[in-house]
Enzyme design. Structure first.
Site, PDB file in Angstrom:
ATOM      1  CG  HIS A 163      -6.622   4.777   0.341  1.00  0.00           C
ATOM      2  ND1 HIS A 163      -5.299   4.458   0.573  1.00  0.00           N
ATOM      3  CD2 HIS A 163      -6.927   4.241  -0.865  1.00  0.00           C
ATOM      4  CE1 HIS A 163      -4.832   3.757  -0.449  1.00  0.00           C
ATOM      5  NE2 HIS A 163      -5.803   3.621  -1.337  1.00  0.00           N
ATOM      6  CG  HIS A 193      -5.016   8.304   4.829  1.00  0.00           C
ATOM      7  ND1 HIS A 193      -4.665   9.080   3.759  1.00  0.00           N
ATOM      8  CD2 HIS A 193      -5.105   7.047   4.360  1.00  0.00           C
ATOM      9  CE1 HIS A 193      -4.546   8.330   2.674  1.00  0.00           C
ATOM     10  NE2 HIS A 193      -4.820   7.092   3.010  1.00  0.00           N
ATOM     11  CB  THR A 202      -7.354   4.400  12.285  1.00  0.00           C
ATOM     12  OG1 THR A 202      -6.368   4.991  11.436  1.00  0.00           O
ATOM     13  CG2 THR A 202      -7.393   5.134  13.603  1.00  0.00           C
ATOM     14  CG  ASP A 250      -2.038   0.975   1.151  1.00  0.00           C
ATOM     15  OD1 ASP A 250      -2.526   1.215   0.040  1.00  0.00           O
ATOM     16  OD2 ASP A 250      -2.451   1.499   2.209  1.00  0.00           O
ATOM     17  CG  HIS A 251      -0.394   4.862   0.743  1.00  0.00           C
ATOM     18  ND1 HIS A 251      -0.908   5.915   0.010  1.00  0.00           N
ATOM     19  CD2 HIS A 251      -1.359   4.478   1.604  1.00  0.00           C
ATOM     20  CE1 HIS A 251      -2.151   6.150   0.423  1.00  0.00           C
ATOM     21  NE2 HIS A 251      -2.446   5.297   1.376  1.00  0.00           N
ATOM     22  CB  SER A 310     -10.861   3.909  10.371  1.00  0.00           C
ATOM     23  OG  SER A 310     -10.127   2.719  10.225  1.00  0.00           O
TER      24      SER A 310
END
Length: 277
Positions: A202, A174, A228, A82-83, A205
């Site tokens: 993304h 995020h 998270t 990821d990323h 949470s």
């Protein structure tokens, strides 16, 4: 079960109107809890190694770890980097056993983002590895603000980048510790009308369980990144376990209860957005 690529999971999800959870891994215990949840429910998942995880454990080790867990699990699992912020980083993921990589060029110009995404896709696809890209910046809670996805840029990116999934910015953030995200649902519908790519959110949470369920079953968003929310569960369990017996120096016995709690919460999450039973 052999690990599968992202395209395989998300194409099936879009076809059958559900979504797959991209579960953020920090340590072995996280990955173990997630795969046990997948095995118990039969619902596929995506194990994700983001920048925080890679600071702690080398990419080459994470690739082997994810593949090992996938091979022990009867449910399809995608091993995802990821990323990745450069061609080099994504190429290392490709070479280390990941079945999917994400290139985050969201802070770059559109042309540069397309150019590098395309270069990574050309290499990854030779090995049946999927690529996720991002258009529009997803910001951070108490940090940099988001830059919403531009419809015209999303259309151009999706047609030229050769990626297999597209992450978008529609109010998601995020590291959100509470479920207060104001998702622009209509914008999701606009974006899915100009592309055939599965969409990714993304920072999920911060999205309520009700909204996640609606988006998963009524739109082309096929992947929710969730970190998270689960990290909070794991850390609360660890603190509780530690405080129960301050004279306990057996690290494993302190950690074990958090794996159980993490699995329980993961099951709730993947059932909420997963295939209708």
């Amino acid at each position: 079960m052999t690990a599968v690529n992202l395209k395989t999971l998300l194409s099936k999800a879009n076809k059958n109107n559900y979504a797959v959870a991209g579960l953020v891994v920090i340590t072995w215990e996280d990955a173990l809890a997630y795969t046990e949840a997948a095995d118990e429910t039969g619902i596929p998942i995506i194990l994700q190694a983001g920048p925080s995880c890679r600071e702690f454990t080398p990419i080459s080790i994470l690739g082997k770890m994810f593949r090992h867990l996938a091979d022990q699990t009867k449910t399809p699992i995608c091993c995802h980097l990821d990323h990745g912020f450069s061609y080099k980083e994504c190429k290392e993921g490709i070479d280390s056993g990941f079945t999917s990589v994400m290139f985050d060029g969201s802070k770059m110009s559109l042309n540069k983002n397309i150019s590098i995404s395309s270069k990574i896709s050309n290499v990854a696809h030779k090995y049946n590895i999927s690529v996720e890209g991002e258009i529009g910046e997803v910001g951070y809670f108490r940090g940099k603000n988001s830059k919403g996805t531009n419809i015209n840029e999303a259309k151009e990116y999706s047609s030229k980048s050769k990626v297999d999934a597209m992450a978008i910015s529609v109010g998601n953030t995020h590291l959100q510790t509470s479920k207060v995200a104001k998702i622009d649902y209509n914008k999701i519908l606009e974006i899915q009308n100009i592309t055939n790519l599965p969409l990714v959110l993304h920072g999920s949470s911060g999205i309520s369980h009700i909204m996640r369920n609606k988006i998963a079953h009524k739109t082309k968003v096929a992947k929710f990144n969730i970190g998270t929310e689960l990290r909070m569960i794991a850390c609360k369990s660890l603190r509780k376990s530690y405080n129960k017996n301050l004279n306990n120096f057996d690290k494993i016995s302190i950690i074990k209860p958090s794996i159980k709690e993490l699995k329980k919460e993961t099951i709730k999450i993947i059932k909420n957005i997963g295939p209708a039973k």
